[in-house]
Scaffold this motif. Structure first.
Motif, PDB file in Angstrom:
ATOM      1  N   VAL A  47       0.834  -1.201   0.000  1.00 16.77           N
ATOM      2  CA  VAL A  47       0.000   0.000   0.000  1.00 16.77           C
ATOM      3  C   VAL A  47       0.870   1.253   0.000  1.00 16.77           C
ATOM      4  CG1 VAL A  47      -1.723   1.310   1.301  1.00 16.77           C
ATOM      5  CG2 VAL A  47      -1.919  -1.181   1.131  1.00 16.77           C
ATOM      6  N   GLU A  66       2.338   1.638  -3.493  1.00 17.01           N
ATOM      7  CA  GLU A  66       1.335   2.054  -4.469  1.00 17.01           C
ATOM      8  C   GLU A  66       0.904   3.500  -4.238  1.00 17.01           C
ATOM      9  OE1 GLU A  66      -2.823   0.485  -6.451  1.00 17.01           O
ATOM     10  OE2 GLU A  66      -1.334  -0.895  -5.648  1.00 17.01           O
ATOM     11  N   THR A  72      -5.449  -2.832  -3.462  1.00 15.84           N
ATOM     12  CA  THR A  72      -4.513  -2.091  -4.299  1.00 15.84           C
ATOM     13  C   THR A  72      -4.645  -2.578  -5.742  1.00 15.84           C
ATOM     14  OG1 THR A  72      -2.710  -3.685  -4.048  1.00 15.84           O
ATOM     15  CG2 THR A  72      -2.898  -1.957  -2.375  1.00 15.84           C
TER      16      THR A  72
END
Length: 215
Positions: free
Chosen positions: A111, A114, A168
């Motif tokens: 996370v 990203e 994600t």
């Protein structure tokens, strides 16, 4: 192309952990770090990173003040706020001051990576845990929402639901057996059809429209 990142956090172990996660990726590079907001601001002015990861609670100048100053004076630097505290007040203030992301420090490594990539690309991302709580409010307060400008395909509906669940791009790709690039293409089409700016807008539309209940 390498994305240049600056870390602002008063905890050295947190900065070290973030550096290890980010520099394990070939397209990400940490170019500097600071343990307070004033030092961060001075360093960022000379280093000119693309993305700033900023803690909220720091001495000298906190992360929200730093976000405000950076977005005012250096709008090319994209700010992602990373904190232990997921108070709604912090989320709203950070986004209002111009942050393009809000993550919890306990978020998974994928996370964090990203979110940095999304920020560098001009998109926004909020920690899935925070997104779910905020969007549950939309579900409870469901109201009339605009219909898509064009009909959504079944695949786009699947992607939209998974976004609303906080996955994600890579996790969505694995779930649907498609590449992360294909997921990104679907997201771009969804944003256009729904008239929203980012994945948070897609998730909000899903909850408000009742699409999650149609699973």
């Amino acid at each position: 192309m390498t994305t240049r990142i600056f870390l602002a956090d008063d905890q050295a172990d947190i900065r070290m952990g973030f550096r290890r996660i980010l520099e394990a990726e070939t397209d990400l590079q940490v170019v500097g770090e600071a343990d307070n907001g004033i030092a961060a601001l001075m360093a960022i002015r000379s280093l000119e990173p693309e993305v700033l990861l900023a803690d909220i609670r720091m001495p000298e100048m906190d992360g929200l003040e730093l976000t405000r100053e950076i977005t005012r004076s250096m709008p090319a630097v994209r700010v992602v706020v990373v904190t232990t505290f997921d108070l709604d007040e912090y989320v709203h203030t950070a986004l209002r001051e111009g942050a393009c992301g809000f993550l919890l420090k306990r978020s998974r490594s994928a996370v964090l990576v990203e979110a940095v990539r999304a920020a560098a690309a001009g998109d926004s991302m909020i920690s899935p845990e925070v997104t779910t709580r905020l969007l549950n409010r939309f579900r409870r307060e469901r109201r009339a929402v605009r219909r898509p400008d064009e009909p959504m395909t079944s695949r786009e509906e699947e992607v939209a639901r998974l976004v609303a669940e906080g996955l994600t791009n890579s996790e969505i790709g694995a779930e649907l057996f498609i590449s992360a690039g294909t997921v990104k293409t679907h997201l771009a089409r969804l944003q256009k059809k729904l008239g929203v700016r980012n994945r948070v807008g897609i998730a909000a539309w899903v909850w408000e429209s009742g699409l999650m209940a149609q699973k």
